[in-house]
Design a protein around this motif. Structure first.
Motif, PDB file in Angstrom:
ATOM      1  N   GLY A 145       0.808  -1.038   0.121  1.00 50.09           N
ATOM      2  CA  GLY A 145       0.045   0.124   0.085  1.00 50.09           C
ATOM      3  C   GLY A 145       0.806   1.355   0.078  1.00 50.09           C
ATOM      4  N   ASN A 146       0.518   2.150   0.987  1.00 50.53           N
ATOM      5  CA  ASN A 146       1.187   3.353   1.054  1.00 50.53           C
ATOM      6  C   ASN A 146       2.360   3.407   2.219  1.00 50.53           C
ATOM      7  N   HIS A 147       2.780   2.280   2.395  1.00 49.43           N
ATOM      8  CA  HIS A 147       3.640   2.358   3.647  1.00 49.43           C
ATOM      9  C   HIS A 147       5.128   2.635   3.040  1.00 49.43           C
ATOM     10  N   PRO A 148       5.988   3.469   3.650  1.00 48.78           N
ATOM     11  CA  PRO A 148       7.330   3.892   3.148  1.00 48.78           C
ATOM     12  C   PRO A 148       8.272   2.552   2.859  1.00 48.78           C
ATOM     13  N   VAL A 149       8.819   2.529   1.724  1.00 48.89           N
ATOM     14  CA  VAL A 149       9.759   1.418   1.377  1.00 48.89           C
ATOM     15  C   VAL A 149      11.158   1.855   1.323  1.00 48.89           C
ATOM     16  N   GLN A 150      11.971   1.273   1.867  1.00 50.71           N
ATOM     17  CA  GLN A 150      13.352   1.735   2.074  1.00 50.71           C
ATOM     18  C   GLN A 150      14.352   1.037   0.704  1.00 50.71           C
ATOM     19  N   LEU A 165      10.596  -2.586   3.999  1.00 49.78           N
ATOM     20  CA  LEU A 165       9.763  -1.336   4.606  1.00 49.78           C
ATOM     21  C   LEU A 165      10.924  -0.486   5.441  1.00 49.78           C
ATOM     22  N   SER A 166      10.585   0.862   5.267  1.00 50.97           N
ATOM     23  CA  SER A 166      11.366   1.628   6.205  1.00 50.97           C
ATOM     24  C   SER A 166      11.507   1.323   7.328  1.00 50.97           C
ATOM     25  N   ASP A 167      12.617   1.808   8.097  1.00 50.29           N
ATOM     26  CA  ASP A 167      13.041   1.592   9.478  1.00 50.29           C
ATOM     27  C   ASP A 167      11.931   2.306  10.401  1.00 50.29           C
ATOM     28  N   SER A 172       4.290  -3.991  13.554  1.00 50.50           N
ATOM     29  CA  SER A 172       2.689  -4.167  13.476  1.00 50.50           C
ATOM     30  C   SER A 172       2.274  -3.871  11.886  1.00 50.50           C
ATOM     31  N   VAL A 173       3.051  -2.919  11.477  1.00 46.85           N
ATOM     32  CA  VAL A 173       2.862  -2.702  10.032  1.00 46.85           C
ATOM     33  C   VAL A 173       3.108  -3.963   8.967  1.00 46.85           C
ATOM     34  N   LEU A 174       4.096  -4.664   9.174  1.00 51.62           N
ATOM     35  CA  LEU A 174       4.214  -5.974   8.559  1.00 51.62           C
ATOM     36  C   LEU A 174       3.317  -7.117   8.871  1.00 51.62           C
ATOM     37  N   THR A 175       2.879  -7.160  10.141  1.00 49.11           N
ATOM     38  CA  THR A 175       2.050  -8.256  10.643  1.00 49.11           C
ATOM     39  C   THR A 175       0.588  -8.088  10.190  1.00 49.11           C
ATOM     40  N   SER A 176       0.287  -6.768  10.041  1.00 47.32           N
ATOM     41  CA  SER A 176      -1.105  -6.316   9.696  1.00 47.32           C
ATOM     42  C   SER A 176      -1.311  -6.240   8.177  1.00 47.32           C
ATOM     43  N   LEU A 177      -0.343  -6.431   7.302  1.00 50.68           N
ATOM     44  CA  LEU A 177      -0.470  -6.173   5.921  1.00 50.68           C
ATOM     45  C   LEU A 177      -1.688  -7.206   5.560  1.00 50.68           C
ATOM     46  N   LYS A 178      -2.519  -6.769   4.798  1.00 46.11           N
ATOM     47  CA  LYS A 178      -3.667  -7.682   4.306  1.00 46.11           C
ATOM     48  C   LYS A 178      -3.394  -7.557   2.755  1.00 46.11           C
TER      49      LYS A 178
END
Length: 287
Positions: A145-150, A165-167, A172-178
């Protein structure tokens, strides 16, 4: 015809955690159509088939075996958790007398050594190369989605795309990805990608001290999400070893089942992947 079958959970010491695999030890090869049908019937991320190479061997005495892996839809070139499970079947259920077993596979010879707790697999290392985010923007959008990518990296050998994913992101951002698996499947038809790894830096200062976390999605080969993927860690191990400056790492795959992997990147261009296995079912397939 009766075919023995075992179901085991890999990369865990608890039932119903880790990654389940079905394993069938066979005295003779079957035809490919039957392999595909059995794997589809098992409907797990992988079903493994072990066959004897030397007619004089048994599953108890043999040191080298042939090993093939099938998802519900296709045969794959490399699978970690089903290799771990296959070794566990031979050691735990067939009482194999050797400390190390070697499997002849589509990825070459893979050795598995029995340890006091669990097993260590000798696997190829698959270093990924850095890519331009814009080249994979549709896959990235569908996956995170719109989560920041490093970082965006691609392992051309395994066709696994690594999205870091960005540091600044919490775990929880990773575990909650749908992830919409149908949309992910349709996001790339080029054949460049067969699976997507999403990863982030871990918390090595907090017990048990995981160096990095990940999840893995592979609808292109019939696996919406692989709970704990050993082959993905041949890519992840290479990537994070360089980022962290470490040879030995502890990884955790954050699927709903979850699983731990001990990794050691070796100087000879290979990686040791260690984990435990729990047997949960034993039966017979009747044809």
């Amino acid at each position: 015809m009766e075919i023995p079958v075992y179901m085991l959970d890999a990369f865990t010491n608890l039932p119903f955690k880790g990654n389940p695999a079905a394993v069938c030890p066979l005295l003779h090869e079957l035809n490919d159509d039957l392999y595909h049908k059995i794997a589809a019937e098992m409907n797990l991320s992988e079903t493994a088939f072990i066959t004897l190479i030397n007619a004089a061997d048994t599953f108890t005495s043999g040191k080298r075996f042939r090993l093939r892996w099938f998802t519900p839809t296709t045969e794959v070139d490399l699978c970690g958790h089903a290799t771990l499970a296959s070794a566990a079947v031979l050691f735990q259920h067939q009482n194999n007398v050797n400390p190390t077993l070697v499997f002849e596979t589509r990825s070459g010879a893979l050795a598995v050594t029995k340890k006091k707790e669990g097993y260590v697999m000798d696997f190829p290392l698959n270093p990924p190369t850095k890519e331009d985010l814009t080249d994979f923007k549709h896959i990235v959008k569908v996956t995170v989605g719109n989560h920041p990518v490093q970082d965006i990296y691609l392992s051309r050998e395994t066709k696994k795309l690594l999205i870091r994913l960005s540091d600044s992101c919490e775990r929880s951002v990773l575990t909650s990805l749908k992830v919409d698996h149908a949309a992910l499947l349709n996001s790339d038809c080029s054949g460049r990608v067969h699976g997507v790894i999403v990863t982030m830096k871990g918390s090595p200062d907090c017990k048990p001290g995981f160096d990095f976390y990940s999840r893995y999605f592979a609808p292109w080969v019939g696996i919406p999400e692989d709970p704990v993927c050993g082959s993905a860690h041949t890519v992840l191990g290479s990537y994070w070893s360089k980022i962290l400056g470490k040879k030995k790492m502890l990884a955790y795959q954050c699927s709903s089942r979850g699983g731990e992997l001990d990794l050691e990147v070796r100087d000879d261009g290979r990686i040791n992947i260690a984990g435990e296995v729990t047997s949960v079912l034993q039966g017979v397939i009747r044809l």
